[in-house]
Enzyme design. Structure first.
Site, mmCIF file in Angstrom:
data_model
loop_
_atom_site.group_PDB
_atom_site.id
_atom_site.type_symbol
_atom_site.label_atom_id
_atom_site.label_comp_id
_atom_site.label_asym_id
_atom_site.label_seq_id
_atom_site.Cartn_x
_atom_site.Cartn_y
_atom_site.Cartn_z
ATOM 1 N N GLY A 7 0.848 -1.183 0.000
ATOM 2 C CA GLY A 7 0.000 0.000 0.000
ATOM 3 C C GLY A 7 0.879 1.226 0.000
ATOM 4 O O GLY A 7 2.091 1.116 0.151
ATOM 5 N N MET A 9 2.374 5.036 1.290
ATOM 6 C CA MET A 9 2.817 5.518 2.595
ATOM 7 C C MET A 9 1.606 5.788 3.472
ATOM 8 O O MET A 9 0.556 6.117 2.987
ATOM 9 C CB MET A 9 3.535 6.876 2.475
ATOM 10 C CG MET A 9 4.673 6.965 1.550
ATOM 11 S SD MET A 9 5.366 8.657 1.588
ATOM 12 C CE MET A 9 3.949 9.722 1.440
ATOM 13 N N GLY A 12 -0.546 2.349 7.091
ATOM 14 C CA GLY A 12 -0.545 1.508 8.286
ATOM 15 C C GLY A 12 0.241 0.220 8.146
ATOM 16 O O GLY A 12 0.071 -0.693 8.946
ATOM 17 N N SER A 14 3.494 -0.434 8.628
ATOM 18 C CA SER A 14 4.407 -0.721 9.737
ATOM 19 C C SER A 14 3.632 -1.014 11.021
ATOM 20 O O SER A 14 4.043 -1.846 11.828
ATOM 21 C CB SER A 14 5.381 0.445 9.941
ATOM 22 O OG SER A 14 6.223 0.560 8.807
ATOM 23 N N ASP A 80 9.636 -5.650 7.049
ATOM 24 C CA ASP A 80 9.092 -4.336 6.721
ATOM 25 C C ASP A 80 9.944 -3.691 5.625
ATOM 26 O O ASP A 80 11.114 -4.026 5.465
ATOM 27 C CB ASP A 80 9.064 -3.458 7.976
ATOM 28 C CG ASP A 80 8.057 -2.320 7.857
ATOM 29 O OD1 ASP A 80 7.104 -2.454 7.055
ATOM 30 O OD2 ASP A 80 8.213 -1.298 8.562
ATOM 31 N N GLU A 81 9.341 -2.795 4.878
ATOM 32 C CA GLU A 81 10.032 -2.083 3.788
ATOM 33 C C GLU A 81 10.657 -3.056 2.791
ATOM 34 O O GLU A 81 11.752 -2.831 2.264
ATOM 35 C CB GLU A 81 11.103 -1.125 4.341
ATOM 36 C CG GLU A 81 10.639 -0.202 5.459
ATOM 37 C CD GLU A 81 9.746 0.945 4.997
ATOM 38 O OE1 GLU A 81 9.319 0.940 3.824
ATOM 39 O OE2 GLU A 81 9.454 1.828 5.821
ATOM 40 N N VAL A 165 15.122 7.469 -2.986
ATOM 41 C CA VAL A 165 15.689 8.660 -2.356
ATOM 42 C C VAL A 165 14.948 8.837 -1.043
ATOM 43 O O VAL A 165 13.719 8.874 -1.012
ATOM 44 C CB VAL A 165 15.507 9.929 -3.230
ATOM 45 C CG1 VAL A 165 15.979 11.168 -2.475
ATOM 46 C CG2 VAL A 165 16.257 9.798 -4.550
ATOM 47 N N TYR A 176 7.450 13.168 0.176
ATOM 48 C CA TYR A 176 6.550 12.274 -0.551
ATOM 49 C C TYR A 176 5.115 12.595 -0.185
ATOM 50 O O TYR A 176 4.825 12.986 0.941
ATOM 51 C CB TYR A 176 6.887 10.810 -0.234
ATOM 52 C CG TYR A 176 8.206 10.382 -0.843
ATOM 53 C CD1 TYR A 176 8.268 9.905 -2.140
ATOM 54 C CD2 TYR A 176 9.390 10.503 -0.133
ATOM 55 C CE1 TYR A 176 9.470 9.543 -2.721
ATOM 56 C CE2 TYR A 176 10.610 10.158 -0.702
ATOM 57 C CZ TYR A 176 10.639 9.668 -1.991
ATOM 58 O OH TYR A 176 11.829 9.325 -2.571
#
Ligand SMILES: [Zn+2]
Length: 208
Positions: A7, A9, A12, A14, A80-81, A165, A176
């Site tokens: 999804g 930024m 939710g 994280s 995560d990420e 970046v 962002y």
């Protein structure tokens, strides 16, 4: 089971990652929490609503199979990420599921600021047992569901540049913004963004 939650930024991801880790831990399962380029700048999973947990930073050279097998017993991984991992690391996640019986829950963005998919996210779409789009009340300025991340440099939406970046920090001129598809395509950032562009850096709610 390899599961990918994706999804934009602020949707939710994280927070859900941390909640999932908590739930599994309560069942007596043993896991590791991994992240890369978290917003805190350190090896931590942090969520915008203020939860946080120490995590292992996934550098490009880290072999995730070796990481897990060097531990006594690992039942699950929270990644995560994951959009920022290497494609080889996504393959390693699939190996862990298939060869080592580890459950893997990966979280991340699907696409970059140009709406082009991250290579790792693409591999997750191809390999995951289950893919789940998260839509937790992230809205574009127009009120439509926010779907895509825009990179804003000097008040204007960027269409070209490096895929990764880090932005939204005090030191970075890059921020962002989540937009609906229509406004991502047109590049319109909405009313509030213009004042950001002319120097209202302090108090911007984007500077998280
Ligand atoms: Zn919109």
């Amino acid at each position: 089971m390899l599961k990918f939650y994706f999804g934009p930024m602020d949707c939710g991801k994280s927070t859900l990652a941390l909640q999932m880790n908590y739930n599994h831990g309560r069942q007596g399962r043993r896991g590791l929490v991994l992240t890369k380029h978290d917003r805190s700048g350190g090896p931590k999973v942090t969520s915008r609503i203020g939860l946080g947990l120490d995590a292992i930073e996934v550098v490009d050279s880290l072999d995730l199979v070796r990481l897990v097998t060097s531990h006594d017993r690992i039942d699950y991984l929270i990644c995560d990420e994951a959009c920022f991992y290497t494609v080889a690391q996504i393959e390693q996640l699939a190996d862990l599921v298939d060869e080592h019986g580890v459950d893997v829950y990966a979280f991340g963005l699907a696409s970059d600021f140009r709406s082009v998919m991250f290579p790792a996210a693409q591999r997750l779409f191809e390999l995951a047992d289950e893919v789940c789009r998260l839509q937790v009340e992230v809205l574009c300025w127009c009120g439509r569901p926010g779907q895509l991340n825009a990179r804003v440099v000097g008040g204007a939406m960027a269409r070209t540049g490096e895929q990764v970046v880090i932005g939204d920090t005090d030191a970075s001129p890059v921020r962002y913004q989540v937009l609906c598809r229509r406004h991502h395509r047109s590049g319109r950032l909405g009313e509030g963004s213009f004042s950001d562009a002319v120097g209202d850096a302090v108090g911007s709610d984007q500077a998280v």
